[in-house]
Design an enzyme around this catalytic site. Structure first.
Site, PDB file in Angstrom:
ATOM      1  N   ASP A  70      19.414  24.452  16.241  1.00 28.09           N
ATOM      2  CA  ASP A  70      19.659  23.023  16.331  1.00 28.09           C
ATOM      3  C   ASP A  70      18.890  22.405  17.497  1.00 28.09           C
ATOM      4  O   ASP A  70      18.233  23.101  18.281  1.00 28.09           O
ATOM      5  CB  ASP A  70      21.155  22.712  16.395  1.00 28.09           C
ATOM      6  CG  ASP A  70      21.836  23.286  17.629  1.00 28.09           C
ATOM      7  OD1 ASP A  70      21.229  23.244  18.714  1.00 28.09           O
ATOM      8  OD2 ASP A  70      22.971  23.776  17.516  1.00 28.09           O
ATOM      9  N   LEU A  71      18.981  21.096  17.618  1.00 23.97           N
ATOM     10  CA  LEU A  71      18.170  20.341  18.568  1.00 23.97           C
ATOM     11  C   LEU A  71      18.250  20.881  19.989  1.00 23.97           C
ATOM     12  O   LEU A  71      17.230  21.039  20.668  1.00 23.97           O
ATOM     13  CB  LEU A  71      18.621  18.868  18.540  1.00 23.97           C
ATOM     14  CG  LEU A  71      17.920  17.924  19.521  1.00 23.97           C
ATOM     15  CD1 LEU A  71      16.473  17.709  19.120  1.00 23.97           C
ATOM     16  CD2 LEU A  71      18.654  16.589  19.585  1.00 23.97           C
TER      17      LEU A  71
END
Length: 343
Positions: free
Chosen positions: A110-111
């Site tokens: 994820d980010l």
């Protein structure tokens, strides 16, 4: 010899192997009328194609599939693991070297997560590495706010349910307390969306850093953030059973001059530590020249040396078993000097 029948394959699989898209995305492209075979537009993936069929996507010819290739990539935090982002945020694929062919990520980070992300040009290989049935452990270094105890983290080892979603048991180790934070090592086998963050939050621990350090036998090691390194075809054969094209084999080292069969010491810092050619299969630059090796006394052969795995690859587990679930690694991150939780 491969028969003509065996050379035929589904059109979606061909597109996936050619790196055009995943098999599922290729089926959507076919349904949208974007694919032609031998000049005719098709609307169903129920079609077998052979090596001589001409395939086009959006009017562009699709090249013959290359051999399956795999890369290690150290994803920095702040990048989206997506080809395009609707919010306009920078993506992993925006930061890759221009000389890299079209690649797909194996799973996602994820980010705000960082660390090892595998990339491949082959859709079938991507799918194979992502399947939970592969049984490969994905290991993470995790920093949480607070002072977790083995008792507080015990539910993770049994498996927890968060918002109606059941997470499989995790392998958890408390590495050390560092001020108001603690470092953990956590191993999972499924890799669902934000699985580790959500599981720890359900126990009252907020994650403020998450770094993937290994994916099965492939390790982050000391790969620098943003760096990409291809995994050698020989390693793919040994770890995944993928055949190597003869042209990809490394040439045999030349025999040294002098007495027949007597090996010379390899150059580089690793020579004095017994690192031979196998120890530098990742193409690491050579260091200073090593001192000449002293000849062994006649009739007393030296001890056999155990070959080392290439950089970033854990030695293959014995036949019939998965790689060691408790192997170490972490690319210079804080290691376990403190209390340890139950595994």
């Amino acid at each position: 010899m491969t028969s003509e029948k065996n050379e035929m394959e589904r059109i979606a699989r061909r597109l996936s192997r050619a790196g055009v898209a995943s098999r599922r995305e290729a089926e959507r492209m076919i349904a949208q009328g974007r694919v032609k075979v031998n000049g005719r537009r098709i609307d169903s993936p129920a079609l077998n194609v052979g090596p001589d069929d001409r395939i086009e996507v959006d009017g562009q010819p699709v090249a013959a599939p290359e051999r399956p290739r795999l890369w290690r990539y150290h994803k920095p935090a702040g990048l989206v693991t997506s080809a395009r982002d609707e919010k306009g945020r920078p993506t992993v694929f925006d930061s890759l070297p221009a000389e890299l062919p079209r690649v797909m990520s194996v799973g996602r980070l994820d980010l705000n997560s960082e660390g090892l992300l595998l990339l491949t040009n082959d859709g079938a290989l991507k799918r194979r590495l992502e399947l939970p049935s592969t049984g490969w452990l994905r290991k993470y270094r995790v920093r949480v706010k607070g002072a977790p105890t083995p008792e507080a983290l015990a539910p993770l080892e049994r498996g927890v349910t968060v918002d109606g979603e059941r997470f499989q048991p995790m392998v958890v180790t408390i590495d050390r307390q560092q001020g108001a934070n603690a470092w953990l090592t956590i191993g999972i086998r499924e890799g669902r969306n934000r699985e580790i963050r959500r599981a720890l939050e359900s126990l009252g621990f907020m994650v403020n850093r998450l770094i993937r350090i290994s994916y099965g036998p492939f390790q982050l090691g000391d790969l620098a953030p943003g760096a990409v390194e291809e995994i050698r075809p020989k390693v793919l054969r040994e770890q995944l059973g993928i055949a190597i094209d003869p042209s990809d084999r490394a040439p045999a080292p030349p025999r040294p001059e002098g007495e027949a069969g007597q090996a010379s010491a390899p150059a580089g810092k690793g020579a004095r530590r017994g690192r031979g050619l196998r120890g530098r299969e990742d193409g690491a630059p050579q260091g200073k020249a090593a001192r000449p090796a002293s000849p062994a006394p006649a009739g007393k052969p030296g001890p056999a040396r155990k070959p080392r795995a290439p950089e970033g690859v854990k030695p293959r587990a014995p036949e019939g078993g998965a790689p060691d679930a408790h192997g170490r690694g972490g690319g210079g991150l804080p290691t376990g000097a403190g209390r340890r939780g139950r595994r």
